[in-house]
Design an enzyme around this catalytic site. Structure first.
Site, PDB file in Angstrom:
ATOM      1  N   GLY A  92       0.848  -1.182   0.000  1.00 35.08           N
ATOM      2  CA  GLY A  92       0.000   0.000   0.000  1.00 35.08           C
ATOM      3  C   GLY A  92       0.888   1.238   0.000  1.00 35.08           C
ATOM      4  O   GLY A  92       2.084   1.147   0.327  1.00 35.08           O
ATOM      5  N   GLN A  96       3.033   9.963   1.952  1.00 38.77           N
ATOM      6  CA  GLN A  96       4.312   9.240   1.964  1.00 38.77           C
ATOM      7  C   GLN A  96       5.235   9.668   0.825  1.00 38.77           C
ATOM      8  O   GLN A  96       6.425   9.371   0.853  1.00 38.77           O
ATOM      9  CB  GLN A  96       4.066   7.732   1.896  1.00 38.77           C
ATOM     10  CG  GLN A  96       3.361   7.198   3.128  1.00 38.77           C
ATOM     11  CD  GLN A  96       3.193   5.698   3.066  1.00 38.77           C
ATOM     12  OE1 GLN A  96       2.214   5.206   2.519  1.00 38.77           O
ATOM     13  NE2 GLN A  96       4.161   4.952   3.604  1.00 38.77           N
ATOM     14  N   CYS A 137       5.818  -0.083   7.757  1.00 40.60           N
ATOM     15  CA  CYS A 137       5.449   1.082   6.951  1.00 40.60           C
ATOM     16  C   CYS A 137       6.657   1.507   6.132  1.00 40.60           C
ATOM     17  O   CYS A 137       7.770   1.571   6.667  1.00 40.60           O
ATOM     18  CB  CYS A 137       5.004   2.224   7.864  1.00 40.60           C
ATOM     19  SG  CYS A 137       4.457   3.692   6.972  1.00 40.60           S
ATOM     20  N   LEU A 138       6.429   1.793   4.860  1.00 39.90           N
ATOM     21  CA  LEU A 138       7.534   2.223   3.998  1.00 39.90           C
ATOM     22  C   LEU A 138       8.124   3.540   4.491  1.00 39.90           C
ATOM     23  O   LEU A 138       9.247   3.873   4.130  1.00 39.90           O
ATOM     24  CB  LEU A 138       7.039   2.365   2.549  1.00 39.90           C
ATOM     25  CG  LEU A 138       6.599   1.049   1.892  1.00 39.90           C
ATOM     26  CD1 LEU A 138       5.984   1.330   0.523  1.00 39.90           C
ATOM     27  CD2 LEU A 138       7.764   0.071   1.780  1.00 39.90           C
ATOM     28  N   HIS A 176      -4.671   1.194   7.385  1.00 37.60           N
ATOM     29  CA  HIS A 176      -3.338   1.797   7.525  1.00 37.60           C
ATOM     30  C   HIS A 176      -3.203   2.984   6.555  1.00 37.60           C
ATOM     31  O   HIS A 176      -2.671   4.036   6.926  1.00 37.60           O
ATOM     32  CB  HIS A 176      -2.293   0.701   7.254  1.00 37.60           C
ATOM     33  CG  HIS A 176      -0.867   1.126   7.257  1.00 37.60           C
ATOM     34  ND1 HIS A 176       0.063   0.642   8.172  1.00 37.60           N
ATOM     35  CD2 HIS A 176      -0.159   1.948   6.435  1.00 37.60           C
ATOM     36  CE1 HIS A 176       1.248   1.170   7.905  1.00 37.60           C
ATOM     37  NE2 HIS A 176       1.147   1.960   6.856  1.00 37.60           N
ATOM     38  N   GLU A 177      -3.710   2.821   5.326  1.00 42.00           N
ATOM     39  CA  GLU A 177      -3.605   3.901   4.330  1.00 42.00           C
ATOM     40  C   GLU A 177      -4.519   5.076   4.693  1.00 42.00           C
ATOM     41  O   GLU A 177      -4.132   6.242   4.563  1.00 42.00           O
ATOM     42  CB  GLU A 177      -3.930   3.393   2.927  1.00 42.00           C
ATOM     43  CG  GLU A 177      -3.043   2.261   2.416  1.00 42.00           C
ATOM     44  CD  GLU A 177      -1.570   2.440   2.696  1.00 42.00           C
ATOM     45  OE1 GLU A 177      -1.088   3.593   2.733  1.00 42.00           O
ATOM     46  OE2 GLU A 177      -0.881   1.425   2.900  1.00 42.00           O
ATOM     47  N   HIS A 227      -2.891   7.194   7.156  1.00 42.74           N
ATOM     48  CA  HIS A 227      -1.926   8.128   6.556  1.00 42.74           C
ATOM     49  C   HIS A 227      -2.626   9.385   6.042  1.00 42.74           C
ATOM     50  O   HIS A 227      -2.105  10.497   6.185  1.00 42.74           O
ATOM     51  CB  HIS A 227      -1.195   7.475   5.379  1.00 42.74           C
ATOM     52  CG  HIS A 227      -0.018   6.626   5.753  1.00 42.74           C
ATOM     53  ND1 HIS A 227       1.055   7.109   6.466  1.00 42.74           N
ATOM     54  CD2 HIS A 227       0.273   5.326   5.482  1.00 42.74           C
ATOM     55  CE1 HIS A 227       1.959   6.136   6.625  1.00 42.74           C
ATOM     56  NE2 HIS A 227       1.504   5.036   6.045  1.00 42.74           N
TER      57      HIS A 227
END
Ligand code: GNR
Ligand code: NI
Length: 186
Positions: A46, A51, A89-90, A131-132, A135
């Site tokens: 994702g 991000q 998480c990236l 999670h997205e 963000h």
């Protein structure tokens, strides 16, 4: 298309609340394609606009061979049953933690063409979508950890973050080459 630079924990844009999209334009579609390309290059499931330093309410996911964009996503109902699962998480590379979230969610959003759709998700897809959406509201998975576990996660991050000057993560050539190589094999 382009692979975008990823902002990591400490970059203020990750804490901004994103802005709704009035209508999905060709520019948004280009951005969505860049989000997908960046997510695949980084081996994520994702990726959300903040991000990559943007403040639009847009994210992409690819879980269990279901790949789609989420524009202006909202959770319209969620399960009272919480499930715990490990998240990464990236934007916080190499830091992981267990997060309890509703096991199932119903989400309404616009797709890449600007058409409204609803999805009922469970398991990893439900976790990833939540999670997205976090963000898009300036939240990160570490915010869901207990005080003690968050402290431990931040202590680990303190030892790692020096690798990302200016809180920017540029995917290195090896990662990208590996990604193209895998594409060719498929
Ligand atoms: O790649 C990712 N894996 C992941 C694993 C468990 C729960 C959520 C995620 S999303 C994450 C990519 C990312 O940082 N998305 O914002
Ligand atoms: Ni993330």
């Amino acid at each position: 298309m382009s692979i975008l630079r990823i902002h990591v924990l400490g970059s203020p844009v990750l804490r901004q609340v994103t802005k709704e999209i009035a209508s999905v334009t060709d520019e948004h579609r280009q951005f969505i394609d860049d989000l997908f390309e960046t997510m695949y290059a980084a081996h994520g499931i994702g990726l959300a606009a903040p991000q990559v330093g943007r403040t639009e309410r847009i994210a992409v996911v690819d879980v269990d061979d279901q790949a789609f964009a989420l524009v202006n996503p909202v959770i319209v109902s969620d399960d009272k049953t919480l499930a715990k699962g490990e998240e990464g998480c990236l934007s916080i590379p190499d830091v992981y933690g267990d997060v309890a979230r509703p096991e199932r969610v119903k989400v309404r959003a616009l797709d890449r063409d600007g058409n409204p759709f609803e999805i009922e998700a469970e398991g990893l897809l439900a976790r990833c979508i939540q999670h997205e959406i976090d963000h898009l509201d300036g939240r990160m998975f570490i915010d869901h950890l207990s005080v003690l576990r968050r402290k431990a996660a931040l202590a680990k991050w303190a030892t790692i973050k020096g690798k990302y000057p200016g809180y920017i993560r540029t995917l290195n050539a090896d990662e990208v080459a590996e990604h193209h190589h895998r594409d060719e094999e498929l």
